[in-house]
Design an enzyme around this catalytic site. Sequence first.
Site, PDB file in Angstrom:
ATOM      1  N   ASP A  67     -26.169 -67.524 -52.036  1.00  0.00           N
ATOM      2  CA  ASP A  67     -26.461 -66.596 -53.132  1.00  0.00           C
ATOM      3  C   ASP A  67     -25.512 -65.408 -53.129  1.00  0.00           C
ATOM      4  O   ASP A  67     -24.745 -65.207 -52.192  1.00  0.00           O
ATOM      5  CB  ASP A  67     -27.922 -66.120 -53.043  1.00  0.00           C
ATOM      6  CG  ASP A  67     -28.326 -65.737 -51.618  1.00  0.00           C
ATOM      7  OD1 ASP A  67     -27.436 -65.489 -50.787  1.00  0.00           O
ATOM      8  OD2 ASP A  67     -29.531 -65.679 -51.335  1.00  0.00           O
ATOM      9  N   ASN A 136     -41.156 -62.403 -48.172  1.00  0.00           N
ATOM     10  CA  ASN A 136     -42.064 -62.884 -49.229  1.00  0.00           C
ATOM     11  C   ASN A 136     -41.955 -64.395 -49.410  1.00  0.00           C
ATOM     12  O   ASN A 136     -42.487 -64.950 -50.363  1.00  0.00           O
ATOM     13  CB  ASN A 136     -41.771 -62.160 -50.560  1.00  0.00           C
ATOM     14  CG  ASN A 136     -40.393 -62.490 -51.116  1.00  0.00           C
ATOM     15  OD1 ASN A 136     -39.636 -63.239 -50.511  1.00  0.00           O
ATOM     16  ND2 ASN A 136     -40.072 -61.930 -52.272  1.00  0.00           N
ATOM     17  N   HIS A 138     -39.077 -66.166 -49.835  1.00  0.00           N
ATOM     18  CA  HIS A 138     -37.958 -66.707 -50.613  1.00  0.00           C
ATOM     19  C   HIS A 138     -36.942 -67.393 -49.713  1.00  0.00           C
ATOM     20  O   HIS A 138     -36.799 -67.051 -48.543  1.00  0.00           O
ATOM     21  CB  HIS A 138     -37.314 -65.638 -51.505  1.00  0.00           C
ATOM     22  CG  HIS A 138     -36.461 -64.617 -50.815  1.00  0.00           C
ATOM     23  ND1 HIS A 138     -36.544 -63.272 -51.089  1.00  0.00           N
ATOM     24  CD2 HIS A 138     -35.491 -64.730 -49.886  1.00  0.00           C
ATOM     25  CE1 HIS A 138     -35.656 -62.622 -50.364  1.00  0.00           C
ATOM     26  NE2 HIS A 138     -35.009 -63.477 -49.617  1.00  0.00           N
ATOM     27  N   GLU A 143     -37.101 -66.692 -55.587  1.00  0.00           N
ATOM     28  CA  GLU A 143     -38.221 -65.787 -55.357  1.00  0.00           C
ATOM     29  C   GLU A 143     -39.553 -66.465 -55.673  1.00  0.00           C
ATOM     30  O   GLU A 143     -39.594 -67.394 -56.495  1.00  0.00           O
ATOM     31  CB  GLU A 143     -38.074 -64.561 -56.268  1.00  0.00           C
ATOM     32  CG  GLU A 143     -36.863 -63.694 -55.952  1.00  0.00           C
ATOM     33  CD  GLU A 143     -37.116 -62.729 -54.801  1.00  0.00           C
ATOM     34  OE1 GLU A 143     -37.706 -63.136 -53.782  1.00  0.00           O
ATOM     35  OE2 GLU A 143     -36.706 -61.566 -54.917  1.00  0.00           O
TER      36      GLU A 143
HETATM   37  C1  GLP Z   1     -31.674 -62.068 -48.424  1.00  0.00           C
HETATM   38  C2  GLP Z   1     -30.960 -63.382 -48.698  1.00  0.00           C
HETATM   39  C3  GLP Z   1     -31.730 -64.544 -48.145  1.00  0.00           C
HETATM   40  C4  GLP Z   1     -32.134 -64.261 -46.718  1.00  0.00           C
HETATM   41  C5  GLP Z   1     -33.064 -63.084 -46.698  1.00  0.00           C
HETATM   42  C6  GLP Z   1     -33.657 -62.771 -45.330  1.00  0.00           C
HETATM   43  O1  GLP Z   1     -32.616 -61.758 -49.382  1.00  0.00           O
HETATM   44  N1  GLP Z   1     -30.714 -63.591 -50.067  1.00  0.00           N
HETATM   45  O2  GLP Z   1     -30.939 -65.719 -48.237  1.00  0.00           O
HETATM   46  O3  GLP Z   1     -32.746 -65.381 -46.151  1.00  0.00           O
HETATM   47  O4  GLP Z   1     -32.291 -61.990 -47.144  1.00  0.00           O
HETATM   48  O5  GLP Z   1     -33.039 -61.673 -44.788  1.00  0.00           O
HETATM   49  P1  GLP Z   1     -33.203 -61.196 -43.296  1.00  0.00           P
HETATM   50  O6  GLP Z   1     -32.570 -62.249 -42.462  1.00  0.00           O
HETATM   51  O7  GLP Z   1     -32.437 -59.903 -43.263  1.00  0.00           O
HETATM   52  O8  GLP Z   1     -34.649 -61.025 -43.051  1.00  0.00           O
END
Ligand code: GLP
Length: 272
Positions: A67, A136, A138, A143
Amino acid sequence: MRTRLFASPGALARALAGNIASALAAQGGLVLGLPTGRTPIPLYHEIVRLHRAGRADFRHATTFNLDEFLGVDPADPHSYRAFMQRHLFDHVNLSPRRTHVLDGATRDVEGECVRYERAIDRAGGIDLQILGLGTNGHIGFNEPARALIARTHVTRLTPATRRANAAIFDNRVSEVPREALSMGMATILRARRIVLIATGAAKARCVERMIEGPVTPRLPGSFLQLHRCAEIWLDRAAAARLKPSRDGASHPERAGRLARGARGLRPSVIRL
Ligand code: GLP
């Protein structure tokens, strides 16, 4: 889904980096799907370490990121492209032509999404997709919603996700874009093998729902239950709410035992 537990985020990162290095050795032209976020940073650190030690060769590999923020130029230090350059791409022998990140500055959003899907197809599909997990639920930027979108698309970020990403924007939530581009759920589920990594207590509730709850678009990670080769790799804190195993071992015991087993894991047993 198979769950693997590790004693610490570091142990998880070391095991997965070794696993990826072996997959590269077994299949030079490996196609990897990659996440951003805090969770994979120790993994990228370990991969770079293995590369420097001559044990991870990316010469023929291809990568696709999950993404990107919409409206953020790839050259902008806040972009996910910049994140990937900083943590991985600048330090390994990946050909720049074969590192794919959606272009957040595109003027043709629809065209960019179609091009991305075609590029994945042309590469022969994703062999190994690494995923993080939003608190959440995702994955990528898919989302929680009433319905999920199958292919690469533009998506509106929830307030929780914008807050979670504020650190990248100097802790200013207002600076976090409201929209992003993301691989869709079908794009992700088409990968031949998926490894989702989650560490830390903040993920425990979500991990429990993802593994033990129903498959629901309200928790996009739960769709991994439908994949025939999906693994969930966790540290003790993220696994804390999972039901005890049938042999009655407590979570820390189970985590310790499995992590010890994982150290002896032969990465060459990966089946793609
Ligand atoms: C972002 C990315 C996701 C990732 C998520 C979790 O929102 N778009 O692909 O999995 O963060 O982040 P973290 O690893 O900082 O908890």
